[in-house]
Write a protein that holds these residues in place. Structure first.
Motif, PDB file in Angstrom:
ATOM      1  N   TYR A   1       0.829  -1.202   0.000  1.00 52.82           N
ATOM      2  CA  TYR A   1       0.000   0.000   0.000  1.00 52.82           C
ATOM      3  C   TYR A   1       0.867   1.258   0.000  1.00 52.82           C
ATOM      4  CZ  TYR A   1      -3.575   3.367   1.433  1.00 52.82           C
ATOM      5  OH  TYR A   1      -4.413   4.458   1.490  1.00 52.82           O
ATOM      6  N   ASP A   2       1.905   1.257   0.823  1.00 55.88           N
ATOM      7  CA  ASP A   2       2.804   2.410   0.882  1.00 55.88           C
ATOM      8  C   ASP A   2       3.514   2.642  -0.445  1.00 55.88           C
ATOM      9  OD1 ASP A   2       2.100   2.826   3.502  1.00 55.88           O
ATOM     10  OD2 ASP A   2       3.902   1.897   4.352  1.00 55.88           O
ATOM     11  N   ARG A   3       3.776   1.560  -1.167  1.00 56.37           N
ATOM     12  CA  ARG A   3       4.420   1.661  -2.481  1.00 56.37           C
ATOM     13  C   ARG A   3       3.412   1.974  -3.596  1.00 56.37           C
ATOM     14  NH1 ARG A   3       9.692  -0.230  -3.286  1.00 56.37           N
ATOM     15  NH2 ARG A   3      10.833   0.146  -1.355  1.00 56.37           N
ATOM     16  N   LYS A   4       2.146   2.116  -3.196  1.00 54.48           N
ATOM     17  CA  LYS A   4       1.070   2.393  -4.163  1.00 54.48           C
ATOM     18  C   LYS A   4       0.923   1.276  -5.210  1.00 54.48           C
ATOM     19  CE  LYS A   4       1.040   7.435  -3.701  1.00 54.48           C
ATOM     20  NZ  LYS A   4       1.665   7.415  -2.383  1.00 54.48           N
ATOM     21  N   LEU A   5       1.234   0.064  -4.790  1.00 51.50           N
ATOM     22  CA  LEU A   5       1.044  -1.097  -5.661  1.00 51.50           C
ATOM     23  C   LEU A   5      -0.362  -1.651  -5.529  1.00 51.50           C
ATOM     24  CD1 LEU A   5       4.482  -2.834  -5.025  1.00 51.50           C
ATOM     25  CD2 LEU A   5       3.781  -1.572  -7.060  1.00 51.50           C
ATOM     26  N   VAL A   6      -1.042  -1.279  -4.440  1.00 48.98           N
ATOM     27  CA  VAL A   6      -2.448  -1.630  -4.251  1.00 48.98           C
ATOM     28  C   VAL A   6      -3.179  -0.373  -3.785  1.00 48.98           C
ATOM     29  CG1 VAL A   6      -1.970  -4.059  -3.709  1.00 48.98           C
ATOM     30  CG2 VAL A   6      -2.084  -2.392  -1.852  1.00 48.98           C
ATOM     31  N   SER A   7      -4.418  -0.232  -4.207  1.00 51.46           N
ATOM     32  CA  SER A   7      -5.183   0.969  -3.835  1.00 51.46           C
ATOM     33  C   SER A   7      -5.824   0.830  -2.453  1.00 51.46           C
ATOM     34  CB  SER A   7      -6.256   1.263  -4.881  1.00 51.46           C
ATOM     35  OG  SER A   7      -7.096   0.140  -5.061  1.00 51.46           O
ATOM     36  N   THR A   8      -6.120  -0.399  -2.056  1.00 50.15           N
ATOM     37  CA  THR A   8      -6.631  -0.669  -0.712  1.00 50.15           C
ATOM     38  C   THR A   8      -5.957  -1.925  -0.184  1.00 50.15           C
ATOM     39  OG1 THR A   8      -8.458  -1.996  -1.600  1.00 50.15           O
ATOM     40  CG2 THR A   8      -8.907   0.335  -1.164  1.00 50.15           C
ATOM     41  N   LYS A   9      -5.824  -1.997   1.109  1.00 53.25           N
ATOM     42  CA  LYS A   9      -5.219  -3.187   1.700  1.00 53.25           C
ATOM     43  C   LYS A   9      -6.206  -4.349   1.642  1.00 53.25           C
ATOM     44  CE  LYS A   9      -2.360  -0.769   5.121  1.00 53.25           C
ATOM     45  NZ  LYS A   9      -2.042  -0.702   6.559  1.00 53.25           N
ATOM     46  N   PRO A  10      -5.758  -5.512   1.169  1.00 55.36           N
ATOM     47  CA  PRO A  10      -6.653  -6.672   1.177  1.00 55.36           C
ATOM     48  C   PRO A  10      -6.857  -7.184   2.597  1.00 55.36           C
ATOM     49  CG  PRO A  10      -4.474  -7.289   0.431  1.00 55.36           C
ATOM     50  CD  PRO A  10      -4.449  -5.798   0.605  1.00 55.36           C
ATOM     51  N   LEU A  11      -7.751  -8.118   2.753  1.00 55.44           N
ATOM     52  CA  LEU A  11      -7.982  -8.758   4.042  1.00 55.44           C
ATOM     53  C   LEU A  11      -7.296 -10.122   4.043  1.00 55.44           C
ATOM     54  CD1 LEU A  11     -11.781  -7.972   4.501  1.00 55.44           C
ATOM     55  CD2 LEU A  11      -9.841  -6.766   5.546  1.00 55.44           C
ATOM     56  N   ALA A  12      -6.695 -10.457   5.175  1.00 51.04           N
ATOM     57  CA  ALA A  12      -5.977 -11.729   5.275  1.00 51.04           C
ATOM     58  C   ALA A  12      -6.891 -12.907   4.959  1.00 51.04           C
ATOM     59  CB  ALA A  12      -5.376 -11.880   6.665  1.00 51.04           C
ATOM     60  N   LYS A  13      -8.145 -12.831   5.402  1.00 46.25           N
ATOM     61  CA  LYS A  13      -9.060 -13.955   5.212  1.00 46.25           C
ATOM     62  C   LYS A  13      -9.331 -14.232   3.737  1.00 46.25           C
ATOM     63  CE  LYS A  13     -13.388 -11.308   5.654  1.00 46.25           C
ATOM     64  NZ  LYS A  13     -13.874 -11.583   4.304  1.00 46.25           N
ATOM     65  N   ASP A  14      -9.134 -13.217   2.890  1.00 43.01           N
ATOM     66  CA  ASP A  14      -9.418 -13.399   1.460  1.00 43.01           C
ATOM     67  C   ASP A  14      -8.382 -14.277   0.771  1.00 43.01           C
ATOM     68  OD1 ASP A  14     -11.633 -11.799   1.686  1.00 43.01           O
ATOM     69  OD2 ASP A  14     -10.585  -9.969   1.097  1.00 43.01           O
ATOM     70  N   ILE A  15      -7.194 -14.379   1.365  1.00 47.07           N
ATOM     71  CA  ILE A  15      -6.124 -15.121   0.701  1.00 47.07           C
ATOM     72  C   ILE A  15      -5.702 -16.359   1.499  1.00 47.07           C
ATOM     73  CG2 ILE A  15      -4.116 -13.927   1.690  1.00 47.07           C
ATOM     74  CD1 ILE A  15      -3.033 -13.727  -1.207  1.00 47.07           C
ATOM     75  N   LEU A  16      -6.419 -16.634   2.600  1.00 45.02           N
ATOM     76  CA  LEU A  16      -6.166 -17.820   3.409  1.00 45.02           C
ATOM     77  C   LEU A  16      -7.309 -18.814   3.224  1.00 45.02           C
ATOM     78  CD1 LEU A  16      -4.817 -16.166   6.691  1.00 45.02           C
ATOM     79  CD2 LEU A  16      -3.497 -17.417   4.963  1.00 45.02           C
ATOM     80  N   PRO A  17      -7.064 -20.097   3.495  1.00 43.63           N
ATOM     81  CA  PRO A  17      -8.105 -21.121   3.275  1.00 43.63           C
ATOM     82  C   PRO A  17      -9.380 -20.844   4.055  1.00 43.63           C
ATOM     83  CG  PRO A  17      -5.983 -22.132   3.700  1.00 43.63           C
ATOM     84  CD  PRO A  17      -5.795 -20.675   3.994  1.00 43.63           C
ATOM     85  N   GLU A  18     -10.500 -21.198   3.457  1.00 43.86           N
ATOM     86  CA  GLU A  18     -11.801 -21.010   4.094  1.00 43.86           C
ATOM     87  C   GLU A  18     -12.236 -22.257   4.851  1.00 43.86           C
ATOM     88  OE1 GLU A  18     -14.255 -20.078   0.778  1.00 43.86           O
ATOM     89  OE2 GLU A  18     -13.401 -18.070   0.496  1.00 43.86           O
ATOM     90  N   PHE A  19     -11.439 -23.334   4.730  1.00 41.64           N
ATOM     91  CA  PHE A  19     -11.843 -24.599   5.349  1.00 41.64           C
ATOM     92  C   PHE A  19     -11.797 -24.513   6.867  1.00 41.64           C
ATOM     93  CE2 PHE A  19      -9.495 -25.859   1.382  1.00 41.64           C
ATOM     94  CZ  PHE A  19     -10.631 -26.046   0.617  1.00 41.64           C
TER      95      PHE A  19
END
Length: 307
Positions: free
Chosen positions: A289-307
């Motif tokens: 985010y600081d490097r402006k590579l993403v416009s908003t910070k993602p959520l950890a749960k979105d990229i971790l398993p849902e099981f």
């Protein structure tokens, strides 16, 4: 009655057979900890756990990322930076394992000084140049190396050279002051007279992971895959010299660095079945985010398993 029994057995075994027939194509890079995947395939550990896995080697992170985006592979060995950027750019994915975790007794990345340069201390690095791949894991790690020593991010001037092979060539020719590189290249260069002034051994964070496209793994396959990786790690820990030869076979280690390289060991607390925490992931998210590579910070749960 026998006929009914055999029909019942057929339907009971069908889900297991279907899981084994699903081919999982996994892309990898010539990095030391990708050995987990090669051992899992060569020793038929994936097969033992009911999985049909094909390991597809890549020499470039760009090619590997393109294969993931196109759906040519189902999962890949990668860094958290790349996994997050791929996830946010339209290739939703899930981190399923951690293959390397920075810890005091094992080096994964190092800032290497050219043997042609007279730079012998961290103080002498100020104002010098370091070759990194811009917006990649090594760029992120340089920030962590400097921050952990209370040095500003501008202490060393970054030079964007994406190709690891090019970084290596220019460094050894003395056309670069320093370069930030992964193991086992760091050990290879030390064996050729280079010096290492900064590394990741004073950090505590996940570095490399295995990530799959979302929905590619069922809960059962997720469990089977992680069990297989765990078994691979046990074998490598038990027979390090045997699997150093495997590293040579798959060009994960050069012959001239064989004796200098300290064989990797998988700390079972942090690899391979460990999943990054929300706090650890947020360190990456904040940097992106600081490097402006993403416009908003993602959520950890979105990229971790849902099981």
């Amino acid at each position: 009655m026998k006929k009914i029994f055999f029909i019942c057995c057929f339907f009971i075994l069908l889900p297991c057979a279907a899981a084994a027939e699903t081919l999982l194509k996994i892309g990898t890079m010539p990095a030391a900890d990708s050995l987990l995947l090669y051992v899992g395939a060569e020793e038929k550990i994936f097969e033992k756990h009911g999985l049909n896995v094909e390991i597809i080697p890549f020499q470039s992170a760009i090619e590997l990322g393109a294969a993931m985006r196109s759906g040519a592979i189902d999962g890949y060995f990668t860094c958290i930076i790349n996994a997050v950027l791929q996830h946010l750019s339209g290739t939703p994915q899930t981190i399923v394992a951690t293959t390397s975790y920075a810890r005091p007794d094992q080096r994964h990345f190092g800032l290497v000084v050219s043997p042609r340069k007279n730079i012998n201390s961290i103080e002498e690095l100020q104002g010098k140049t370091v070759a990194v791949g811009k917006d990649t894991i090594v760029d992120f790690l340089l920030t962590q190396f400097l921050t952990s020593r209370n040095l500003p991010d501008t202490y060393i001037e970054r030079q964007d050279i994406r190709s690891i092979a090019m970084r290596l060539q220019l460094l050894m020719a003395g056309q670069l002051d320093t370069a930030l590189l992964p193991e086992p290249l760091v050990s290879t260069l030390e064996a050729r007279g280079a010096k290492v002034l900064l590394d990741d051994t004073n950090l505590r964070m996940p570095l490399a992971v295995i990530s799959f496209a979302k929905q590619k793994l069922t809960k059962e396959m997720y469990t089977q895959f992680r069990q297989a990786l765990n078994d691979s790690a046990d074998l490598i820990n038990e027979y390090p010299e045997k699997y150093k030869e495997t590293m040579l076979k798959y060009k994960l280690l050069s012959v001239d660095a064989k004796n200098a390289y300290s064989m990797l060991n998988f700390d079972k607390k942090n690899t391979p079945c460990y999943l990054p925490t929300e706090q650890e992931l947020n360190l990456y998210f904040t940097w992106l985010y600081d490097r402006k590579l993403v416009s908003t910070k993602p959520l950890a749960k979105d990229i971790l398993p849902e099981f």
